[in-house]
Design a protein around this motif. Structure first.
Motif, PDB file in Angstrom:
ATOM      1  N   SER A  78       0.827  -1.208   0.000  1.00 27.92           N
ATOM      2  CA  SER A  78       0.000   0.000   0.000  1.00 27.92           C
ATOM      3  C   SER A  78       0.863   1.260   0.000  1.00 27.92           C
ATOM      4  CB  SER A  78      -0.940   0.000   1.207  1.00 27.92           C
ATOM      5  OG  SER A  78      -0.218   0.004   2.423  1.00 27.92           O
ATOM      6  N   THR A  79       2.007   1.204   0.675  1.00 24.88           N
ATOM      7  CA  THR A  79       2.913   2.352   0.684  1.00 24.88           C
ATOM      8  C   THR A  79       3.408   2.672  -0.724  1.00 24.88           C
ATOM      9  OG1 THR A  79       3.639   1.932   2.958  1.00 24.88           O
ATOM     10  CG2 THR A  79       5.110   3.232   1.556  1.00 24.88           C
ATOM     11  N   ALA A  80       3.842   1.639  -1.427  1.00 26.42           N
ATOM     12  CA  ALA A  80       4.335   1.850  -2.791  1.00 26.42           C
ATOM     13  C   ALA A  80       3.225   2.350  -3.713  1.00 26.42           C
ATOM     14  CB  ALA A  80       4.925   0.548  -3.331  1.00 26.42           C
ATOM     15  N   LEU A  81       2.052   1.708  -3.650  1.00 26.10           N
ATOM     16  CA  LEU A  81       0.958   2.059  -4.558  1.00 26.10           C
ATOM     17  C   LEU A  81       0.439   3.462  -4.291  1.00 26.10           C
ATOM     18  CD1 LEU A  81      -0.934   1.070  -6.802  1.00 26.10           C
ATOM     19  CD2 LEU A  81      -2.441   0.152  -5.020  1.00 26.10           C
ATOM     20  N   ILE A  82       0.209   3.793  -3.030  1.00 28.69           N
ATOM     21  CA  ILE A  82      -0.344   5.106  -2.692  1.00 28.69           C
ATOM     22  C   ILE A  82       0.608   6.226  -3.082  1.00 28.69           C
ATOM     23  CG2 ILE A  82      -1.003   6.608  -0.767  1.00 28.69           C
ATOM     24  CD1 ILE A  82      -2.069   4.076   0.639  1.00 28.69           C
ATOM     25  N   ASN A  83       1.890   6.048  -2.779  1.00 29.97           N
ATOM     26  CA  ASN A  83       2.843   7.124  -3.055  1.00 29.97           C
ATOM     27  C   ASN A  83       3.076   7.331  -4.543  1.00 29.97           C
ATOM     28  OD1 ASN A  83       4.272   8.329  -0.491  1.00 29.97           O
ATOM     29  ND2 ASN A  83       3.874   6.195  -0.038  1.00 29.97           N
ATOM     30  N   VAL A  84       3.129   6.254  -5.308  1.00 28.81           N
ATOM     31  CA  VAL A  84       3.312   6.398  -6.756  1.00 28.81           C
ATOM     32  C   VAL A  84       2.111   7.099  -7.378  1.00 28.81           C
ATOM     33  CG1 VAL A  84       3.471   5.140  -8.931  1.00 28.81           C
ATOM     34  CG2 VAL A  84       4.884   4.455  -7.002  1.00 28.81           C
ATOM     35  N   LEU A  85       0.903   6.662  -7.006  1.00 26.89           N
ATOM     36  CA  LEU A  85      -0.300   7.270  -7.572  1.00 26.89           C
ATOM     37  C   LEU A  85      -0.463   8.717  -7.096  1.00 26.89           C
ATOM     38  CD1 LEU A  85      -2.892   4.350  -7.338  1.00 26.89           C
ATOM     39  CD2 LEU A  85      -1.662   5.160  -9.359  1.00 26.89           C
ATOM     40  N   ALA A  86      -0.192   8.967  -5.817  1.00 28.67           N
ATOM     41  CA  ALA A  86      -0.334  10.332  -5.288  1.00 28.67           C
ATOM     42  C   ALA A  86       0.642  11.284  -5.963  1.00 28.67           C
ATOM     43  CB  ALA A  86      -0.111  10.328  -3.776  1.00 28.67           C
ATOM     44  N   LEU A  87       1.863  10.825  -6.207  1.00 30.29           N
ATOM     45  CA  LEU A  87       2.842  11.684  -6.879  1.00 30.29           C
ATOM     46  C   LEU A  87       2.434  11.945  -8.325  1.00 30.29           C
ATOM     47  CD1 LEU A  87       5.470  13.208  -6.916  1.00 30.29           C
ATOM     48  CD2 LEU A  87       6.679  11.052  -7.316  1.00 30.29           C
ATOM     49  N   LEU A  92       0.189  15.947 -12.197  1.00 33.96           N
ATOM     50  CA  LEU A  92      -0.848  16.366 -13.146  1.00 33.96           C
ATOM     51  C   LEU A  92      -1.558  17.634 -12.684  1.00 33.96           C
ATOM     52  CD1 LEU A  92      -2.484  12.926 -14.083  1.00 33.96           C
ATOM     53  CD2 LEU A  92      -1.083  14.377 -15.572  1.00 33.96           C
ATOM     54  N   LEU A  93      -1.808  17.724 -11.372  1.00 32.43           N
ATOM     55  CA  LEU A  93      -2.595  18.849 -10.854  1.00 32.43           C
ATOM     56  C   LEU A  93      -1.758  20.092 -10.582  1.00 32.43           C
ATOM     57  CD1 LEU A  93      -5.093  17.045  -8.450  1.00 32.43           C
ATOM     58  CD2 LEU A  93      -5.407  17.736 -10.829  1.00 32.43           C
ATOM     59  N   THR A  94      -0.473  20.047 -10.889  1.00 33.37           N
ATOM     60  CA  THR A  94       0.354  21.260 -10.781  1.00 33.37           C
ATOM     61  C   THR A  94       0.730  21.798 -12.164  1.00 33.37           C
ATOM     62  OG1 THR A  94       2.294  19.802 -10.516  1.00 33.37           O
ATOM     63  CG2 THR A  94       1.321  20.729  -8.514  1.00 33.37           C
ATOM     64  N   ARG A  95       0.023  21.348 -13.182  1.00 33.58           N
ATOM     65  CA  ARG A  95       0.299  21.832 -14.534  1.00 33.58           C
ATOM     66  C   ARG A  95      -0.432  23.125 -14.849  1.00 33.58           C
ATOM     67  NH1 ARG A  95       2.833  18.471 -18.151  1.00 33.58           N
ATOM     68  NH2 ARG A  95       3.354  16.396 -17.389  1.00 33.58           N
ATOM     69  N   GLY A  96      -1.345  23.538 -13.966  1.00 33.64           N
ATOM     70  CA  GLY A  96      -1.984  24.831 -14.129  1.00 33.64           C
ATOM     71  C   GLY A  96      -3.189  24.852 -15.045  1.00 33.64           C
ATOM     72  N   LEU A 157      -4.940   8.467  -0.881  1.00 27.60           N
ATOM     73  CA  LEU A 157      -4.269   9.068  -2.033  1.00 27.60           C
ATOM     74  C   LEU A 157      -4.370  10.596  -2.010  1.00 27.60           C
ATOM     75  CD1 LEU A 157      -4.307   7.765  -5.649  1.00 27.60           C
ATOM     76  CD2 LEU A 157      -4.833  10.151  -5.246  1.00 27.60           C
ATOM     77  N   GLY A 158      -5.555  11.126  -1.717  1.00 36.14           N
ATOM     78  CA  GLY A 158      -5.749  12.571  -1.737  1.00 36.14           C
ATOM     79  C   GLY A 158      -4.942  13.287  -0.686  1.00 36.14           C
ATOM     80  N   TYR A 159      -4.802  12.677   0.489  1.00 40.61           N
ATOM     81  CA  TYR A 159      -4.027  13.309   1.561  1.00 40.61           C
ATOM     82  C   TYR A 159      -2.555  13.402   1.172  1.00 40.61           C
ATOM     83  CZ  TYR A 159      -2.530  14.377   6.339  1.00 40.61           C
ATOM     84  OH  TYR A 159      -1.989  14.980   7.444  1.00 40.61           O
ATOM     85  N   VAL A 202       8.565  12.992   0.110  1.00 41.25           N
ATOM     86  CA  VAL A 202       8.572  11.538  -0.075  1.00 41.25           C
ATOM     87  C   VAL A 202       8.763  10.838   1.262  1.00 41.25           C
ATOM     88  CG1 VAL A 202       9.837   9.612  -1.107  1.00 41.25           C
ATOM     89  CG2 VAL A 202       9.375  11.658  -2.462  1.00 41.25           C
ATOM     90  N   THR A 203       9.668  11.354   2.075  1.00 37.48           N
ATOM     91  CA  THR A 203       9.930  10.742   3.381  1.00 37.48           C
ATOM     92  C   THR A 203       8.699  10.811   4.281  1.00 37.48           C
ATOM     93  OG1 THR A 203      12.263  11.369   3.232  1.00 37.48           O
ATOM     94  CG2 THR A 203      11.419  10.819   5.413  1.00 37.48           C
ATOM     95  N   ILE A 204       8.050  11.964   4.317  1.00 40.33           N
ATOM     96  CA  ILE A 204       6.857  12.131   5.154  1.00 40.33           C
ATOM     97  C   ILE A 204       5.742  11.196   4.693  1.00 40.33           C
ATOM     98  CG2 ILE A 204       5.019  13.733   5.795  1.00 40.33           C
ATOM     99  CD1 ILE A 204       7.137  15.970   5.647  1.00 40.33           C
ATOM    100  N   CYS A 205       5.483  11.175   3.395  1.00 41.52           N
ATOM    101  CA  CYS A 205       4.401  10.348   2.871  1.00 41.52           C
ATOM    102  C   CYS A 205       4.692   8.856   3.051  1.00 41.52           C
ATOM    103  CB  CYS A 205       4.168  10.669   1.396  1.00 41.52           C
ATOM    104  SG  CYS A 205       3.460  12.292   1.098  1.00 41.52           S
TER     105      CYS A 205
END
Length: 282
Positions: A78-87, A92-96, A157-159, A202-205
């Motif tokens: 879950s750590t790997a999946l959540i962090n990859v998808l969240a990143l 995508l959401l910082t493209r403006g 994921l959203g958090y 990355v470390t925090i998440c």
């Protein structure tokens, strides 16, 4: 005012220290002692040494050992999946583009739903998807495993996305402009500029998702309740079931809780050790 605060600062610490003592230190010390006792209530505890720890690991069904590796596998996955998808979502959401604020809100909303409600909703959804194949989430421990993976990923994921977005927006524009002037591709910019600057995020998440994976309880209870035959129990649910669901196993349940605490503390200490060099260098 500063002079008075300097003189009387211990007085202001009393409420916090009292709360920490009553809410954590005393219960922890009492729980540690009870893990070495045979008891049904606090008044009739009898010291038995390491019997509870031996009992926890020597269960004929092997539930605790199974819950240990099952939880470790779930936490890492879950750590790997959540962090990859969240990143990926954060990038995508910082493209403006238009509507990014709405998308951020939609992705974050599942984190506000309680674990029991979330588990029940996904139980209905996933059992409906499996019904045409004659299966349910409790048909196999691995159906429950991947069901939990879907629930936790959707919720967290959203958090984690918000943390990654904060890290991305904090990257200086000068670095991005310098990379563009040097002719760096999007891939090179990500791995050589963005990712190194994102390491605190990355470390925090990673720490948050890893500890959440080990501590998961309510979603597990609502989604599968450990079925079939307690094979989809994560560690927290196994401890709960041992302590409250098996007569004469209160001491063993307390021993399991101590082991669980040691695991979580070890993860926290490891995270602190890994982050300290980066903070000093920065």
């Amino acid at each position: 005012m500063e002079r008075y605060l300097t003189r009387w600062w211990p007085l202001f610490l009393i409420p916090t220290c009292a709360a920490f003592l009553i809410g954590f230190l005393i219960p922890f010390a009492l729980g540690l002692y009870l893990s070495f006792c045979d008891f049904t209530t606090l008044s009739n505890a009898v010291f038995t040494g390491l019997d509870n720890y031996v009992k926890a690991f020597s269960d004929a069904s092997g539930e605790f050992v199974h819950a240990l590796w099952y939880t470790a596998l779930f936490a890492v996955g879950s750590t790997a999946l959540i962090n990859v998808l969240a990143l990926c979502v954060a990038l995508l959401l910082t493209r403006g583009f238009a509507g990014t604020s709405a998308f951020r809100t939609v992705f974050f909303l599942p984190n506000l739903i309680g674990g029991i409600v979330l588990g029940w909703l996904w139980q209905v959804l996933l059992n409906g998807l499996l019904a045409p194949y004659g299966a349910t989430l409790v048909s196999s421990e691995w159906y429950g495993f991947w069901g939990l993976m879907a629930v936790v990923t959707w919720q967290q994921l959203g958090y984690m996305m918000i943390i990654y977005i904060s890290g991305l927006t904090a990257i200086p524009d000068e670095l991005m402009e310098a990379a563009a002037i040097d002719g760096a591709t999007a891939r090179q910019t990500f791995f050589h500029v963005k990712l190194p600057m994102l390491m605190p995020s990355v470390t925090i998440c990673t720490f948050l998702t890893l500890t959440n994976g080990f501590k998961l309880f309510d979603q597990n209870l609502a989604l599968t309740n450990g079925m079939p035959s307690n094979r989809s129990q994560l560690l927290a649910l196994n401890i709960y079931s041992t302590f409250y669901g098996r007569s004469g196993w209160a001491g063993a349940g307390q021993a399991k809780a101590v082991i669980f605490c040691v695991i979580v503390v070890a993860i926290a200490l490891l995270q602190l050790r890994l982050t300290r060099p980066r903070e000093v260098q920065h």
